[in-house]
Scaffold this motif. Structure first.
Motif, PDB file in Angstrom:
ATOM      1  N   TYR A   9      -9.188 -10.208  -0.934  1.00 42.76           N
ATOM      2  CA  TYR A   9      -8.492  -9.679   0.249  1.00 42.76           C
ATOM      3  C   TYR A   9      -8.090  -8.209   0.127  1.00 42.76           C
ATOM      4  N   ASP A  28       0.943  -5.967  -0.041  1.00 43.59           N
ATOM      5  CA  ASP A  28       2.062  -6.869   0.245  1.00 43.59           C
ATOM      6  C   ASP A  28       3.295  -6.154   0.794  1.00 43.59           C
ATOM      7  N   THR A  29       3.354  -4.842   0.632  1.00 44.09           N
ATOM      8  CA  THR A  29       4.509  -4.089   1.144  1.00 44.09           C
ATOM      9  C   THR A  29       4.345  -3.742   2.625  1.00 44.09           C
ATOM     10  N   THR A  84       3.178  -5.091   6.603  1.00 41.04           N
ATOM     11  CA  THR A  84       2.968  -6.278   7.434  1.00 41.04           C
ATOM     12  C   THR A  84       1.478  -6.450   7.704  1.00 41.04           C
ATOM     13  N   ASN A 140      -1.331  -3.601   7.752  1.00 39.97           N
ATOM     14  CA  ASN A 140      -2.557  -3.691   6.949  1.00 39.97           C
ATOM     15  C   ASN A 140      -3.792  -3.484   7.815  1.00 39.97           C
ATOM     16  N   TYR A 167       4.221 -10.750   6.525  1.00 40.69           N
ATOM     17  CA  TYR A 167       3.637 -10.064   5.375  1.00 40.69           C
ATOM     18  C   TYR A 167       2.542 -10.959   4.794  1.00 40.69           C
ATOM     19  N   PRO A 168       1.567 -10.385   4.080  1.00 39.74           N
ATOM     20  CA  PRO A 168       0.459 -11.186   3.551  1.00 39.74           C
ATOM     21  C   PRO A 168       0.897 -12.407   2.748  1.00 39.74           C
ATOM     22  N   TYR A 169       1.960 -12.263   1.952  1.00 35.93           N
ATOM     23  CA  TYR A 169       2.388 -13.393   1.122  1.00 35.93           C
ATOM     24  C   TYR A 169       2.989 -14.537   1.958  1.00 35.93           C
ATOM     25  N   GLU A 170       3.232 -14.288   3.246  1.00 38.39           N
ATOM     26  CA  GLU A 170       3.732 -15.337   4.140  1.00 38.39           C
ATOM     27  C   GLU A 170       2.596 -16.033   4.884  1.00 38.39           C
ATOM     28  N   GLN A 197      -5.073 -14.507   5.448  1.00 39.14           N
ATOM     29  CA  GLN A 197      -5.177 -13.232   4.733  1.00 39.14           C
ATOM     30  C   GLN A 197      -6.606 -12.694   4.786  1.00 39.14           C
TER      31      GLN A 197
END
Length: 255
Positions: A95, A99-100, A102, A106, A141-144, A150
Motif C-alpha cells: 500500500y 499513516d499520519t 487521512t 493520501n 486514517y489508513p490504520y482505521e 487501504q
C-alpha cells in the motif's frame, strides 16, 4: 491501437566481473494504450526487475524504454521525477500509505505535490473516491481501514493524476480472496470505463485472468505470451495454469 510504451533489448546485470548475475536479457515488448497486461513467471524470473526498469525505478544495463515517443533513459533525475509524477501511477503490495495523513490526504498527495489548485484537488479526490467506493472513509486514517480499503486508497492515489500508465506490483498479494476479487473488478472497470492502461506483475493465475494479455518470463527472458481474445475468464485461467505448469510458476485455485 496506439502504442504507449516500447522497450527494446532490455538487459539488467547485477554484480561485478566474476560475480555477475543477469536478471533480464534482451527483452523486447510494447504496450498499447488501453491494454491491461500481466507479467508472470516463477520466483527469480525477472518480472519485478522488468517492472522496475519500465517504471523508471531502476535503470537497465542495456536497451531502451520509450513512452509516448520519449526516451526515458535520456532523462536526468529532475526530468524523471516530473515524468513519474505526471505520467505514471504506482500500486504496491504493501500500500505505501502515510499513516499520519487521512485517506483523503493520501489520495490527494500526488496533486498536492504538483501544486494543483485546492478546489480542483477536492473535486478530483471526491470523484476518484466515488469510483472506488471510498466516499465514507475520507476522514479516516489508513490504520482505521481494512486491507482492502487501504489497497483501494492506494489505487485512488495512483489514478488521481490520470496517468498514462499504471504499474501494479502484486496488488492482491496481501489481500484475502474477497478483497482481491473486488480490487481486480475495480481495476477492470478503470481499464474499460476510464481507459486506464495497466501493467500488473503477479504470481497468481486468478489475478492474471483479468488481463487482456500475459507475458511469461523464465530465466530473464520472455518464454511465451497469451492473449485472452474472446475466451471467458475461466478458459483463460486454465490456459494460464497450463503455461505456469510448463515453466514452474505458482498457481491459484479460486476458480
Amino acid at each position: 491501437m496506439i502504442m504507449l510504451l516500447n522497450a527494446k533489448g532490455l538487459q539488467k546485470v547485477y554484480g561485478r566481473k566474476g560475480q555477475m548475475y543477469t536478471a533480464i536479457r534482451a527483452i523486447d515488448l510494447s504496450i498499447d494504450r488501453g491494454e491491461f497486461v500481466g507479467v508472470m513467471g516463477p520466483s527469480g524470473s525477472g518480472k519485478t526487475t522488468l517492472l522496475n526498469i519500465m517504471s523508471t525505478i531502476d535503470q537497465p544495463s542495456g536497451g531502451t524504454v520509450e513512452m509516448n515517443g520519449q526516451n526515458i533513459g535520456a532523462m536526468n533525475e529532475k526530468e524523471l521525477t516530473m515524468f513519474r509524477r505526471n505520467h505514471l501511477g504506482f500500486i504496491f503490495q504493501d500500500y505505501n500509505l502515510l499513516d499520519t495523513l487521512t485517506i483523503e490526504e493520501n489520495i490527494a498527495l500526488p496533486l498536492t505535490l504538483s501544486k494543483v489548485d485546492v478546489h480542483e484537488i477536492e473535486q478530483r479526490v471526491h470523484q476518484t473516491a466515488e469510483i472506488l467506493g471510498l466516499d465514507e472513509l475520507l476522514n479516516k486514517y489508513p490504520y482505521e481501514a481494512s486491507g482492502g480499503q487501504q489497497q483501494r486508497t492506494a489505487v485512488a492515489r495512483a489514478i488521481i493524476v490520470k496517468p498514462d500508465l499504471i504499474f501494479a506490483d502484486e496488488p492482491t498479494g496481501a489481500l484475502d480472496s474477497k478483497s482481491a476479487t473486488t480490487l481486480l473488478q475495480m481495476l477492470t472497470r478503470l481499464n474499460e470505463e476510464e481507459t486506464a492502461t495497466l501493467l500488473m506483475v503477479t504470481h497468481d493465475a486468478f489475478s492474471a485472468s483479468y488481463c487482456h494479455r500475459i507475458l511469461f518470463l523464465k530465466d530473464g527472458e520472455i518464454f511465451t505470451q497469451l492473449d485472452r481474445g474472446r475466451q471467458s475468464r475461466k478458459e483463460f485461467f486454465q490456459k494460464i495454469l497450463d503455461v505456469l505448469s510448463a515453466i514452474g510458476g505458482e498457481a491459484s485455485d479460486l476458480f
